[in-house]
Motif scaffolding. Sequence first.
Motif, PDB file in Angstrom:
ATOM      1  N   VAL A  84      -0.951  -1.779  -1.925  1.00 56.44           N
ATOM      2  CA  VAL A  84      -1.802  -1.203  -2.972  1.00 56.44           C
ATOM      3  C   VAL A  84      -3.039  -2.275  -3.478  1.00 56.44           C
ATOM      4  N   SER A  85      -2.512  -3.419  -3.666  1.00 56.59           N
ATOM      5  CA  SER A  85      -3.298  -4.473  -4.122  1.00 56.59           C
ATOM      6  C   SER A  85      -4.508  -4.934  -3.383  1.00 56.59           C
ATOM      7  N   GLN A  86      -4.356  -4.823  -2.032  1.00 57.49           N
ATOM      8  CA  GLN A  86      -5.289  -4.978  -0.989  1.00 57.49           C
ATOM      9  C   GLN A  86      -6.456  -3.869  -0.612  1.00 57.49           C
ATOM     10  N   SER A  87      -5.861  -2.719  -1.216  1.00 60.68           N
ATOM     11  CA  SER A  87      -6.616  -1.537  -0.808  1.00 60.68           C
ATOM     12  C   SER A  87      -7.615  -1.321  -1.994  1.00 60.68           C
ATOM     13  N   CYS A  88      -8.367  -0.091  -1.480  1.00 62.96           N
ATOM     14  CA  CYS A  88      -9.527   0.036  -2.597  1.00 62.96           C
ATOM     15  C   CYS A  88      -9.955   1.596  -2.640  1.00 62.96           C
ATOM     16  N   GLY A  89      -8.742   2.316  -2.407  1.00 67.43           N
ATOM     17  CA  GLY A  89      -9.010   3.893  -2.843  1.00 67.43           C
ATOM     18  C   GLY A  89      -8.720   4.215  -3.957  1.00 67.43           C
ATOM     19  N   GLN A  90      -9.577   5.476  -4.424  1.00 67.71           N
ATOM     20  CA  GLN A  90      -9.410   5.879  -5.812  1.00 67.71           C
ATOM     21  C   GLN A  90      -8.139   6.586  -5.994  1.00 67.71           C
ATOM     22  N   PHE A  95       1.144   7.385  -0.368  1.00 71.42           N
ATOM     23  CA  PHE A  95       2.417   6.481   0.105  1.00 71.42           C
ATOM     24  C   PHE A  95       2.685   7.072   1.507  1.00 71.42           C
ATOM     25  N   GLN A  96       2.960   6.147   2.522  1.00 68.61           N
ATOM     26  CA  GLN A  96       3.396   6.839   3.804  1.00 68.61           C
ATOM     27  C   GLN A  96       4.492   5.526   4.366  1.00 68.61           C
ATOM     28  N   ASP A  97       5.488   6.012   4.771  1.00 67.25           N
ATOM     29  CA  ASP A  97       6.542   5.226   5.261  1.00 67.25           C
ATOM     30  C   ASP A  97       6.197   5.247   6.823  1.00 67.25           C
ATOM     31  N   ALA A 128     -15.418   1.384  -3.162  1.00 64.88           N
ATOM     32  CA  ALA A 128     -14.179   2.315  -3.066  1.00 64.88           C
ATOM     33  C   ALA A 128     -14.168   3.407  -2.006  1.00 64.88           C
ATOM     34  N   VAL A 129     -12.862   3.624  -1.378  1.00 64.59           N
ATOM     35  CA  VAL A 129     -12.744   4.702  -0.686  1.00 64.59           C
ATOM     36  C   VAL A 129     -12.337   5.921  -1.571  1.00 64.59           C
ATOM     37  N   ASP A 130     -12.183   7.218  -1.107  1.00 61.21           N
ATOM     38  CA  ASP A 130     -11.549   8.187  -1.605  1.00 61.21           C
ATOM     39  C   ASP A 130     -10.002   8.069  -1.620  1.00 61.21           C
ATOM     40  N   VAL A 131      -9.373   7.618  -0.612  1.00 56.81           N
ATOM     41  CA  VAL A 131      -8.105   7.657  -0.603  1.00 56.81           C
ATOM     42  C   VAL A 131      -7.497   6.569   0.488  1.00 56.81           C
ATOM     43  N   SER A 132      -6.605   5.774   0.024  1.00 49.62           N
ATOM     44  CA  SER A 132      -5.839   4.665   0.641  1.00 49.62           C
ATOM     45  C   SER A 132      -4.680   5.186   1.069  1.00 49.62           C
ATOM     46  N   ILE A 133      -4.334   4.976   2.449  1.00 49.06           N
ATOM     47  CA  ILE A 133      -2.958   5.577   2.886  1.00 49.06           C
ATOM     48  C   ILE A 133      -2.123   4.008   2.833  1.00 49.06           C
ATOM     49  N   VAL A 134      -1.137   4.004   1.891  1.00 49.70           N
ATOM     50  CA  VAL A 134      -0.388   2.656   1.583  1.00 49.70           C
ATOM     51  C   VAL A 134       0.752   2.832   2.419  1.00 49.70           C
ATOM     52  N   MET A 135       0.796   1.718   3.229  1.00 47.30           N
ATOM     53  CA  MET A 135       2.064   1.506   4.143  1.00 47.30           C
ATOM     54  C   MET A 135       2.780   0.308   4.231  1.00 47.30           C
ATOM     55  N   THR A 163     -12.053  15.205   4.644  1.00 51.35           N
ATOM     56  CA  THR A 163     -13.201  15.189   5.349  1.00 51.35           C
ATOM     57  C   THR A 163     -14.034  13.740   4.189  1.00 51.35           C
ATOM     58  N   GLY A 164     -13.252  13.447   3.141  1.00 46.87           N
ATOM     59  CA  GLY A 164     -13.560  12.375   2.305  1.00 46.87           C
ATOM     60  C   GLY A 164     -13.274  11.020   3.199  1.00 46.87           C
ATOM     61  N   THR A 165     -13.782   9.822   2.371  1.00 47.99           N
ATOM     62  CA  THR A 165     -13.551   8.439   2.898  1.00 47.99           C
ATOM     63  C   THR A 165     -12.148   8.007   2.732  1.00 47.99           C
ATOM     64  N   MET A 166     -11.518   7.539   3.861  1.00 48.54           N
ATOM     65  CA  MET A 166     -10.188   7.083   3.800  1.00 48.54           C
ATOM     66  C   MET A 166      -9.952   5.602   4.455  1.00 48.54           C
ATOM     67  N   GLU A 167      -8.722   5.038   4.106  1.00 51.22           N
ATOM     68  CA  GLU A 167      -8.534   3.681   4.695  1.00 51.22           C
ATOM     69  C   GLU A 167      -7.069   3.687   4.683  1.00 51.22           C
ATOM     70  N   LEU A 168      -6.308   2.693   5.880  1.00 48.46           N
ATOM     71  CA  LEU A 168      -5.081   2.681   5.958  1.00 48.46           C
ATOM     72  C   LEU A 168      -4.846   1.132   5.485  1.00 48.46           C
ATOM     73  N   SER A 169      -3.921   0.958   4.536  1.00 44.68           N
ATOM     74  CA  SER A 169      -3.674  -0.289   3.934  1.00 44.68           C
ATOM     75  C   SER A 169      -2.261  -0.875   4.496  1.00 44.68           C
ATOM     76  N   VAL A 170      -1.990  -1.820   5.357  1.00 45.92           N
ATOM     77  CA  VAL A 170      -0.628  -2.062   5.596  1.00 45.92           C
ATOM     78  C   VAL A 170      -0.287  -3.349   5.229  1.00 45.92           C
ATOM     79  N   PHE A 171       1.075  -3.447   4.643  1.00 45.14           N
ATOM     80  CA  PHE A 171       1.530  -4.842   4.580  1.00 45.14           C
ATOM     81  C   PHE A 171       2.895  -4.919   5.352  1.00 45.14           C
ATOM     82  N   ASP A 172       2.692  -6.016   6.076  1.00 45.61           N
ATOM     83  CA  ASP A 172       3.786  -6.446   6.981  1.00 45.61           C
ATOM     84  C   ASP A 172       4.940  -7.405   6.319  1.00 45.61           C
ATOM     85  N   ASP A 173       6.204  -6.859   6.072  1.00 49.57           N
ATOM     86  CA  ASP A 173       7.159  -7.544   5.279  1.00 49.57           C
ATOM     87  C   ASP A 173       7.892  -8.408   6.124  1.00 49.57           C
TER      88      ASP A 173
END
Length: 375
Positions: A115-121, A125-127, A31-38, A60-70
Motif C-alpha cells: 500500500v505505502s509504495q502505491s499511489c492509487g486513490q 486487495f488481491q491475493d 495518482a492513479v485511480d486504482v492500485s491493485i495491492v498484492m 477504463t480508468g488508470t491502474m497500477e499493480l503494487s507487489v511486495f515480495d515477502d
Amino acid sequence: MNPPKRLRTAANKAETPTGGREEEEEEERGAVDVSIVMPMYNASCWLDECLQAISLQDFTGTMELSVFDDASTDNSRKVVEGWRERLEARSISVVISGHDSAQPRGVGYAKNKAVSQSCGQHLCFQDADDVMMPQRVRLQHEASLLQPNSLVGCKVRRVPEGSTERYTRWINTITQDQLTTQLYTSHGPTVIMPTWFCSRDWFLKVEPFDEGGKGVPEDLLFFYQSIRQGGGVARVDECLLVYRYHEKAATHSVSEETIWKLRVDFLQERVLSQWESFTIWNAGKQGRKLYRSLSPTNQEKVRAFCDVDENKIQKGFYTYEESKQRPKPKIPILHYKDASAPFIICVKLDMTGGVLEENLDSLQLKEGTDYYHFN
C-alpha cells in the motif's frame, strides 16, 4: 492515455526506487485511480493465472499493480517481472519491491508495504493465489465511489469446488443487512479480505494492518477497527473472484482460540455493553464456553440459557463450577419459547436443516435488535 509508469526497484532492495529520486518520481507519476495491492510469498505456481486476469480488467480508468515480495525463496519476483511489459502494454503500471531476509515478516507487513509504495486513490486487495474476474475492478470501483467509507467485497467461486462449502455459501448468500449484523461469527469478516476494495483515504483513516506476523489475524483486526471508526460494509452481488483453497494459505496459521477471544471482546464491546440482560441460545458446549469467556459484569447479565434439547432443559440450570463466587452461580436453562430476548445465538448456522431459522422466525425476532449470531 496511459497511466504514469512505476519505475523498477532494485532487485533485492525494499522500498528504494531506481535512481533514488523518490519524491520527484512520486510527483511525476501522480495518482492513479486504482492500485491493485498484492503481497507475495512463494506464489510462483499461481502467478501466471493471477497476472493474466489482472491484465484483462475492463476498467477504463488508470491502474497500477503494487507487489511486495515477502522474502520468497522461489522465482515469484522473476515471474512478476516477466509480466511487466504485458501489463504496461495494457496501461497497467507496475511497481515491485521486497526483501530477502531469512524469514518472511508476515502478510500484514507485506500488505502495508504494498500500500505505502502505491499511489492509487482506491485500493483493490488481491491475493497472489486468487484470480479476479474481468469486471472486478470496474464494478468495485463504482461501488466504492458511492460508499467511500466502506469496505467493498464481492461474491466468490471457491476452488477446488466443494472445499469449505458452508463458508462459501455464507460468503455469497448473507444479505446486505447481515453484512453488519453477522460481524461476530466464527466465519470472520462478512466481506472476506481477498475481495476487499476501498478508498485510500478510508484505509489511512482506519490504521495499517497489524504486523505481528504468523498467527495474527490481520484481516479481522483491520475489519473490526474499520467498524469502530464508523465504516460500512458492502458487497457487489456478482462473483468477481476465484478464491483458492490450499493448505499453505496464511489463514491456517491463526488459532481458533485467538479468533475466539477477539470475537468475544468485540461482542462485549459492541453489543453486550448496550444490553442490561440477555439470554444465551444454546445450553451446550458452545453456549457454556461463551458464558465462561465473558467478563464478570457480562456474566451477571445472563438471565438464562435456552435450548430445544429436553435433556438439557430438564437439568434446570447450569452451575458455573469454575467461579470463585460462593454460592456458585446457577443459570436457569429454559425452552426457547419460555426465554426472553435479546439473545446471543450460539448454534451453528446452516447446520440444523432450517430448524433454528424457523424457531427464530416463530418468535418474530429481528436480527441485529433482538438477537445476534455468535456461532
